[in-house]
Motif scaffolding. Structure first.
Motif, PDB file in Angstrom:
ATOM      1  N   GLN A 166       0.807  -1.219   0.000  1.00 50.45           N
ATOM      2  CA  GLN A 166       0.000   0.000   0.000  1.00 50.45           C
ATOM      3  C   GLN A 166       0.844   1.274   0.000  1.00 50.45           C
ATOM      4  O   GLN A 166       0.428   2.305  -0.522  1.00 50.45           O
ATOM      5  CB  GLN A 166      -0.934  -0.002   1.210  1.00 50.45           C
ATOM      6  N   TRP A 167       2.062   1.211   0.559  1.00 54.51           N
ATOM      7  CA  TRP A 167       2.889   2.413   0.598  1.00 54.51           C
ATOM      8  C   TRP A 167       3.659   2.616  -0.697  1.00 54.51           C
ATOM      9  O   TRP A 167       4.122   3.724  -0.984  1.00 54.51           O
ATOM     10  CB  TRP A 167       3.813   2.388   1.803  1.00 54.51           C
ATOM     11  N   CYS A 168       3.817   1.579  -1.491  1.00 59.23           N
ATOM     12  CA  CYS A 168       4.294   1.753  -2.868  1.00 59.23           C
ATOM     13  C   CYS A 168       3.190   2.422  -3.687  1.00 59.23           C
ATOM     14  O   CYS A 168       3.435   3.414  -4.387  1.00 59.23           O
ATOM     15  CB  CYS A 168       4.679   0.400  -3.456  1.00 59.23           C
ATOM     16  N   LEU A 169       1.977   1.916  -3.574  1.00 57.66           N
ATOM     17  CA  LEU A 169       0.840   2.494  -4.299  1.00 57.66           C
ATOM     18  C   LEU A 169       0.566   3.933  -3.858  1.00 57.66           C
ATOM     19  O   LEU A 169       0.036   4.738  -4.635  1.00 57.66           O
ATOM     20  CB  LEU A 169      -0.401   1.634  -4.089  1.00 57.66           C
ATOM     21  N   HIS A 170       0.921   4.246  -2.644  1.00 58.55           N
ATOM     22  CA  HIS A 170       0.775   5.596  -2.105  1.00 58.55           C
ATOM     23  C   HIS A 170       1.495   6.633  -2.968  1.00 58.55           C
ATOM     24  O   HIS A 170       1.068   7.787  -3.070  1.00 58.55           O
ATOM     25  CB  HIS A 170       1.341   5.597  -0.682  1.00 58.55           C
ATOM     26  N   ASP A 171       2.591   6.243  -3.614  1.00 57.17           N
ATOM     27  CA  ASP A 171       3.370   7.167  -4.443  1.00 57.17           C
ATOM     28  C   ASP A 171       2.968   7.161  -5.914  1.00 57.17           C
ATOM     29  O   ASP A 171       3.517   7.930  -6.705  1.00 57.17           O
ATOM     30  CB  ASP A 171       4.862   6.856  -4.331  1.00 57.17           C
ATOM     31  N   VAL A 172       2.006   6.320  -6.293  1.00 48.66           N
ATOM     32  CA  VAL A 172       1.558   6.275  -7.687  1.00 48.66           C
ATOM     33  C   VAL A 172       0.915   7.595  -8.101  1.00 48.66           C
ATOM     34  O   VAL A 172       0.930   7.958  -9.279  1.00 48.66           O
ATOM     35  CB  VAL A 172       0.604   5.081  -7.911  1.00 48.66           C
ATOM     36  N   VAL A 173       0.365   8.353  -7.155  1.00 49.65           N
ATOM     37  CA  VAL A 173      -0.202   9.672  -7.473  1.00 49.65           C
ATOM     38  C   VAL A 173       0.885  10.671  -7.864  1.00 49.65           C
ATOM     39  O   VAL A 173       0.598  11.736  -8.417  1.00 49.65           O
ATOM     40  CB  VAL A 173      -1.032  10.223  -6.297  1.00 49.65           C
ATOM     41  N   ILE A 174       2.140  10.328  -7.594  1.00 51.76           N
ATOM     42  CA  ILE A 174       3.292  11.139  -7.984  1.00 51.76           C
ATOM     43  C   ILE A 174       3.992  10.520  -9.186  1.00 51.76           C
ATOM     44  O   ILE A 174       4.290  11.180 -10.174  1.00 51.76           O
ATOM     45  CB  ILE A 174       4.302  11.269  -6.822  1.00 51.76           C
ATOM     46  N   ASN A 175       4.267   9.228  -9.089  1.00 51.22           N
ATOM     47  CA  ASN A 175       5.068   8.494 -10.064  1.00 51.22           C
ATOM     48  C   ASN A 175       4.328   7.200 -10.402  1.00 51.22           C
ATOM     49  O   ASN A 175       4.129   6.351  -9.525  1.00 51.22           O
ATOM     50  CB  ASN A 175       6.444   8.187  -9.439  1.00 51.22           C
ATOM     51  N   LEU A 176       3.904   7.051 -11.652  1.00 45.20           N
ATOM     52  CA  LEU A 176       3.038   5.926 -12.015  1.00 45.20           C
ATOM     53  C   LEU A 176       3.703   4.564 -11.840  1.00 45.20           C
ATOM     54  O   LEU A 176       3.001   3.550 -11.704  1.00 45.20           O
ATOM     55  CB  LEU A 176       2.550   6.080 -13.460  1.00 45.20           C
ATOM     56  N   ARG A 177       5.021   4.525 -11.855  1.00 46.68           N
ATOM     57  CA  ARG A 177       5.760   3.286 -11.592  1.00 46.68           C
ATOM     58  C   ARG A 177       6.796   3.574 -10.513  1.00 46.68           C
ATOM     59  O   ARG A 177       7.951   3.896 -10.809  1.00 46.68           O
ATOM     60  CB  ARG A 177       6.450   2.769 -12.863  1.00 46.68           C
ATOM     61  N   PRO A 178       6.400   3.498  -9.250  1.00 50.71           N
ATOM     62  CA  PRO A 178       7.330   3.829  -8.164  1.00 50.71           C
ATOM     63  C   PRO A 178       8.620   3.009  -8.231  1.00 50.71           C
ATOM     64  O   PRO A 178       8.641   1.889  -8.740  1.00 50.71           O
ATOM     65  CB  PRO A 178       6.518   3.503  -6.906  1.00 50.71           C
ATOM     66  N   HIS A 179       9.671   3.578  -7.675  1.00 50.84           N
ATOM     67  CA  HIS A 179      11.003   2.972  -7.789  1.00 50.84           C
ATOM     68  C   HIS A 179      11.205   1.782  -6.863  1.00 50.84           C
ATOM     69  O   HIS A 179      12.062   0.940  -7.131  1.00 50.84           O
ATOM     70  CB  HIS A 179      12.075   4.040  -7.517  1.00 50.84           C
ATOM     71  N   ASN A 180      10.476   1.720  -5.780  1.00 50.61           N
ATOM     72  CA  ASN A 180      10.571   0.596  -4.847  1.00 50.61           C
ATOM     73  C   ASN A 180       9.230  -0.121  -4.854  1.00 50.61           C
ATOM     74  O   ASN A 180       8.206   0.480  -4.508  1.00 50.61           O
ATOM     75  CB  ASN A 180      10.903   1.103  -3.440  1.00 50.61           C
ATOM     76  N   ASN A 181       9.201  -1.405  -5.245  1.00 49.71           N
ATOM     77  CA  ASN A 181       7.916  -2.084  -5.412  1.00 49.71           C
ATOM     78  C   ASN A 181       7.311  -2.599  -4.114  1.00 49.71           C
ATOM     79  O   ASN A 181       6.266  -3.243  -4.129  1.00 49.71           O
ATOM     80  CB  ASN A 181       8.041  -3.242  -6.413  1.00 49.71           C
ATOM     81  N   THR A 182       7.935  -2.257  -2.965  1.00 54.51           N
ATOM     82  CA  THR A 182       7.374  -2.674  -1.682  1.00 54.51           C
ATOM     83  C   THR A 182       6.906  -1.507  -0.825  1.00 54.51           C
ATOM     84  O   THR A 182       6.011  -1.665   0.011  1.00 54.51           O
ATOM     85  CB  THR A 182       8.389  -3.506  -0.870  1.00 54.51           C
ATOM     86  N   THR A 183       7.497  -0.328  -1.009  1.00 49.64           N
ATOM     87  CA  THR A 183       7.136   0.826  -0.187  1.00 49.64           C
ATOM     88  C   THR A 183       7.492   2.109  -0.933  1.00 49.64           C
ATOM     89  O   THR A 183       7.929   2.067  -2.087  1.00 49.64           O
ATOM     90  CB  THR A 183       7.852   0.779   1.179  1.00 49.64           C
ATOM     91  N   PHE A 184       7.287   3.257  -0.293  1.00 46.58           N
ATOM     92  CA  PHE A 184       7.611   4.523  -0.961  1.00 46.58           C
ATOM     93  C   PHE A 184       9.110   4.798  -0.901  1.00 46.58           C
ATOM     94  O   PHE A 184       9.809   4.383   0.030  1.00 46.58           O
ATOM     95  CB  PHE A 184       6.836   5.692  -0.359  1.00 46.58           C
ATOM     96  N   ASP A 185       9.584   5.497  -1.910  1.00 42.60           N
ATOM     97  CA  ASP A 185      10.933   6.051  -1.936  1.00 42.60           C
ATOM     98  C   ASP A 185      10.769   7.496  -2.370  1.00 42.60           C
ATOM     99  O   ASP A 185      10.800   7.816  -3.557  1.00 42.60           O
ATOM    100  CB  ASP A 185      11.818   5.272  -2.917  1.00 42.60           C
TER     101      ASP A 185
END
Length: 209
Positions: A166-185
């Motif tokens: 869920q914390w990786c998906l949390h950054d999808v509103v910024i970056n459609l493919r977040p850099h860390n697939n388990t959490t935010f970076d």
């Protein structure tokens, strides 16, 4: 969240069409030190001074995650400035990107809601893993609590995030493919965009009026 990360995100947004040339001024704040912004350390009063010196037809406020809570303090400062309160009522569009309604003196209130022209709360659903972003329920709550002004948008994506990350998906509103697939970076997700990590703009609604 460091200021220059937020600045790089804002710059990337400003270069996108149709966002480019839409805004006369862009004010940027870093994220709060504490999740619920207990320290009130950001100088949002400077924004009040700038808004008081100019006349704007529309104001757009974009807040991601715990950045919601400084935004709510900023709205309260507008309410506490009578001339500005009158000048900006129904001119503010507020995007809450997987953030929150808040609590106590950082809570979004009915009085703040009367300032809005439009409110948009945004969360994320990954159709591959059938997982939601961290604050999905809070984003739904905006529309339920303020149905006359808020619209909830769920971005339906294939993000590359792991199942229930869920914390990786949390950054999808910024970056459609977040850099860390388990959490935010936050550093990478706010600053490194490209073909493999596209800037997220699908949440932005453009009003013709």
């Amino acid at each position: 969240m460091q200021l220059h990360w937020a600045e790089q995100w804002a710059y990337a947004l400003s270069q996108e069409q149709p966002i480019h040339d839409t805004f006369d001024h862009i004010l940027i704040f870093k994220g709060p030190k504490e999740v619920f912004y207990e320290g009130k350390e950001l100088n949002t009063k400077k924004a009040i001074e700038i808004l008081s010196q100019h006349h704007y037809q529309n104001i757009t406020v974009v807040a991601h995650s715990s950045g919601s809570f400084p935004a709510h303090v900023f709205f309260q400062q507008i309410l506490d400035t009578p001339a500005l309160h009158q000048k900006l009522t129904h001119k503010i569009t507020y995007y809450n990107l997987d953030g929150g309604i808040g609590k106590k003196d950082t809570a979004y209130t009915t009085a703040m809601n009367r300032l809005l022209k439009k409110g948009i709360s945004v969360s994320v659903y990954d159709s591959i893993t059938q997982s939601y972003s961290a604050n999905h329920e809070s984003m739904i709550a905006f529309e339920k609590q303020f149905p006359d002004s808020f619209e909830h948008i769920t971005l339906n994506v294939d993000s590359g995030c792991d199942k229930n990350a869920q914390w990786c998906l949390h950054d999808v509103v910024i970056n459609l493919r977040p850099h860390n697939n388990t959490t935010f970076d936050l550093k990478k997700d706010y600053t490194l965009f490209g073909v493999e990590h596209p800037l997220s703009i699908e949440w932005m609604i453009f009003n013709e009026e």
